[in-house]
Scaffold this motif. Structure first.
Motif, short mmCIF file in Angstrom:
data_model
loop_
_atom_site.label_atom_id
_atom_site.label_comp_id
_atom_site.label_asym_id
_atom_site.label_seq_id
_atom_site.Cartn_x
_atom_site.Cartn_y
_atom_site.Cartn_z
N LEU A 97 -3.18 2.68 -15.70
CA LEU A 97 -2.61 1.35 -15.49
C LEU A 97 -3.30 0.62 -14.35
O LEU A 97 -3.47 -0.61 -14.41
N ASN A 98 -3.71 1.34 -13.31
CA ASN A 98 -4.51 0.70 -12.26
C ASN A 98 -5.82 0.18 -12.83
O ASN A 98 -6.25 -0.95 -12.53
N HIS A 99 -6.47 0.98 -13.65
CA HIS A 99 -7.71 0.54 -14.29
C HIS A 99 -7.45 -0.66 -15.20
O HIS A 99 -8.21 -1.64 -15.19
N MET A 105 -7.65 -8.54 -15.19
CA MET A 105 -7.95 -9.61 -14.25
C MET A 105 -9.41 -10.06 -14.36
O MET A 105 -9.72 -11.25 -14.28
N SER A 106 -10.30 -9.09 -14.55
CA SER A 106 -11.71 -9.41 -14.71
C SER A 106 -11.93 -10.28 -15.94
O SER A 106 -12.72 -11.24 -15.92
N ALA A 107 -11.19 -9.97 -17.02
CA ALA A 107 -11.31 -10.76 -18.24
C ALA A 107 -10.76 -12.17 -18.03
O ALA A 107 -11.36 -13.15 -18.50
N VAL A 108 -9.64 -12.29 -17.32
CA VAL A 108 -9.08 -13.61 -17.03
C VAL A 108 -10.07 -14.44 -16.22
O VAL A 108 -10.30 -15.61 -16.49
N SER A 120 -8.24 -9.18 -6.16
CA SER A 120 -7.67 -8.33 -5.11
C SER A 120 -6.86 -7.21 -5.72
O SER A 120 -5.92 -7.46 -6.48
N ALA A 121 -7.23 -5.97 -5.40
CA ALA A 121 -6.46 -4.81 -5.83
C ALA A 121 -5.33 -4.61 -4.82
O ALA A 121 -5.56 -4.17 -3.70
N ASN A 122 -4.13 -4.95 -5.23
CA ASN A 122 -2.97 -5.00 -4.33
C ASN A 122 -2.31 -3.63 -4.26
O ASN A 122 -1.91 -3.07 -5.28
N ILE A 123 -2.19 -3.10 -3.04
CA ILE A 123 -1.48 -1.83 -2.85
C ILE A 123 -0.39 -2.03 -1.81
O ILE A 123 -0.49 -2.90 -0.94
N GLY A 124 0.65 -1.24 -1.92
CA GLY A 124 1.79 -1.42 -1.04
C GLY A 124 2.13 -0.17 -0.26
O GLY A 124 1.45 0.85 -0.35
N SER A 153 -11.41 1.99 -6.87
CA SER A 153 -12.83 1.83 -6.54
C SER A 153 -13.72 1.90 -7.78
O SER A 153 -14.88 1.49 -7.73
N GLU A 154 -13.17 2.43 -8.86
CA GLU A 154 -13.94 2.55 -10.11
C GLU A 154 -13.88 1.28 -10.95
O GLU A 154 -14.39 1.24 -12.06
N THR A 155 -13.27 0.23 -10.43
CA THR A 155 -13.04 -1.00 -11.19
C THR A 155 -13.85 -2.17 -10.61
O THR A 155 -14.52 -2.04 -9.58
#
Length: 311
Positions: A97-99, A105-108, A120-124, A153-155
Motif C-alpha cells: 500500500l505504501n508503494h 501520486m506519480s500518475a496523477v 511527499s511521502a507522509n509518515i506519522g 525509498s523504492e518509489t
C-alpha cells in the motif's frame, strides 16, 4: 555544526500549497469510517482511489489557478508497522500500500502535466500524536521509522515528510532514518493551545535539539495540526525561526482533546484562516509552504492561496 541538509524544492514558484485535512473531510463531510484515522485502506478499491486522486487533482488545479506550486501528501501517515497492525494490516500489506500510494501520486502528477508538483511521502508518529503514552529515544525511533522509509525509498518520491510529531527524539530518529537512504526530509511538529509541543517542549527547543543531533540534515521544519491562534505569538525573529518554512493549520481553535471528542466538524472561518496564514508569511517571508490540516477543505485552501498571493 555542519549544514548538510538535502534540498528538494525548486527556487520557483516560491509559494507551495499542501493539504492534510482529507481525513476529517472524509469522516465528517462524506460519512466514511476511517479506523485508526487511516486513509491508506482507500487504495484497495477503485472508489477509494478515485476519492484520493480527487483531492490531489483539486489541489493541482488550485495551484494552476493561483500560480503556486503544490506538494501532494501521500495517504500513508499511519501506514507503518504498529499503526497498521492496530487496524489489522500485516507489514507485507503495508509495503504494497505504501508503494501503491506513491505510484498513484506519480500518475496523477504525470497526467496533470504541471511542473512544480512535489510528491511527499507522509509518515506519522508511532503513537498518538496528541498524547503519546511513551517516548522513544532517537535510536528506537530511527529503527522504527527506517522500516517504512526503506519501503518508500523504492518509489518515485521527492521528499519524506514527518507530520504531527509531539517530541524531538522521535523527530531525530526520523531524520536519521531518512539520511540512511539519502532522502530529503521535512519535520512538522504539532503544538497545543499553549504553543508548545504536547510533551512540553517549545518549538525552539525541539528544532534546536533535532538540528544539533542530525547536523541540520532536515530540509526545513513546519508546524501542523494547530490553529494559528495557538502558536502565532510564539513565532519570533530568531535564528531557529529561519528553519520553519511551512505552516499547515487547523480550521478550528479547539484543543487536541476537544477535537478528539468532537461529533461535528468545526470548519472555522476559511477567509479568516487565509488571512491569518498570509499575515504569518508577511511577518516571516522565508515561509514557503502553506496549507490546511484538520477541518479544512478546498474552500480554506483557496482562501489561503489567494490571501498569500495578494498580500
Amino acid at each position: 555544526m555542519t549544514d548538510n541538509r538535502v534540498s528538494f524544492l525548486p527556487d520557483k514558484p516560491e509559494l507551495y500549497l499542501t493539504y492534510t485535512g482529507m481525513e476529517t473531510d472524509l469522516i465528517f463531510n462524506q460519512g466514511l469510517d476511517l479506523p485508526g484515522f487511516a486513509s491508506f485502506p482507500l487504495l484497495k478499491t477503485t472508489k477509494g482511489r478515485d476519492l484520493l486522486k480527487g483531492y490531489m487533482e483539486d489541489l493541482i488545479a488550485l495551484g494552476q489557478e493561483t500560480d503556486t506550486g503544490v506538494i501532494l501528501e501521500s495517504p500513508t501517515w499511519v501506514a507503518s508497522r504498529d499503526r497498521g497492525a492496530a487496524i489489522g494490516y500485516s507489514f507485507s500489506e503495508l509495503t504494497k500500500l505504501n508503494h501503491d500510494a506513491i505510484a498513484m501520486m506519480s500518475a496523477v502528477r504525470s497526467d496533470s502535466g504541471r511542473a512544480g508538483t512535489v510528491i511527499s511521502a507522509n509518515i506519522g508518529p508511532r503513537e498518538d500524536a496528541y498524547a503519546p503514552a511513551t517516548q522513544m529515544n532517537p535510536d528506537q525511533a530511527e529503527r522504527y521509522h527506517a522500516e517504512q522509509i526503506a519501503v518508500l525509498s523504492e518509489t518515485d518520491l521527492d521528499v519524506i515528510s514527518g507530520y504531527t510529531l509531539a517530541y524531538s527524539s522521535e523527530a531525530i530518529g526520523m531524520v536519521r532514518a531518512a539520511r540512511q537512504f539519502s532522502l530529503p526530509v521535512v519535520i512538522s511538529f504539532t503544538v497545543g493551545t499553549d504553543g508548545q509541543l504536547p510533551t512540553g517542549e517549545t518549538l525552539e527547543q525541539a528544532i534546536s535539539k533535532v538540528d544539533a543531533a542530525t547536523d541540520s540534515y532536515a530540509a526545513y521544519y513546519m508546524i501542523n495540526c494547530a490553529h494559528p491562534d495557538h502558536f502565532s505569538t510564539r513565532l519570533e525573529g530568531a535564528a531557529w525561526m529561519l528553519r520553519v518554512k511551512g505552516i499547515v493549520a487547523n480550521a478550528s481553535r479547539c484543543s487536541h482533546a476537544e477535537l478528539d471528542e468532537a461529533e461535528k466538524l468545526d470548519d472555522g472561518n476559511p477567509t479568516e484562516l487565509g488571512a491569518q496564514l498570509s499575515d504569518i508569511r508577511r511577518r516571516f517571508p522565508h515561509i514557503q509552504v502553506l496549507g490546511g490540516c484538520c477541518g479544512t477543505d478546498m474552500r480554506h485552501m483557496k482562501e489561503i492561496a489567494t490571501a498569500a498571493r495578494t498580500s
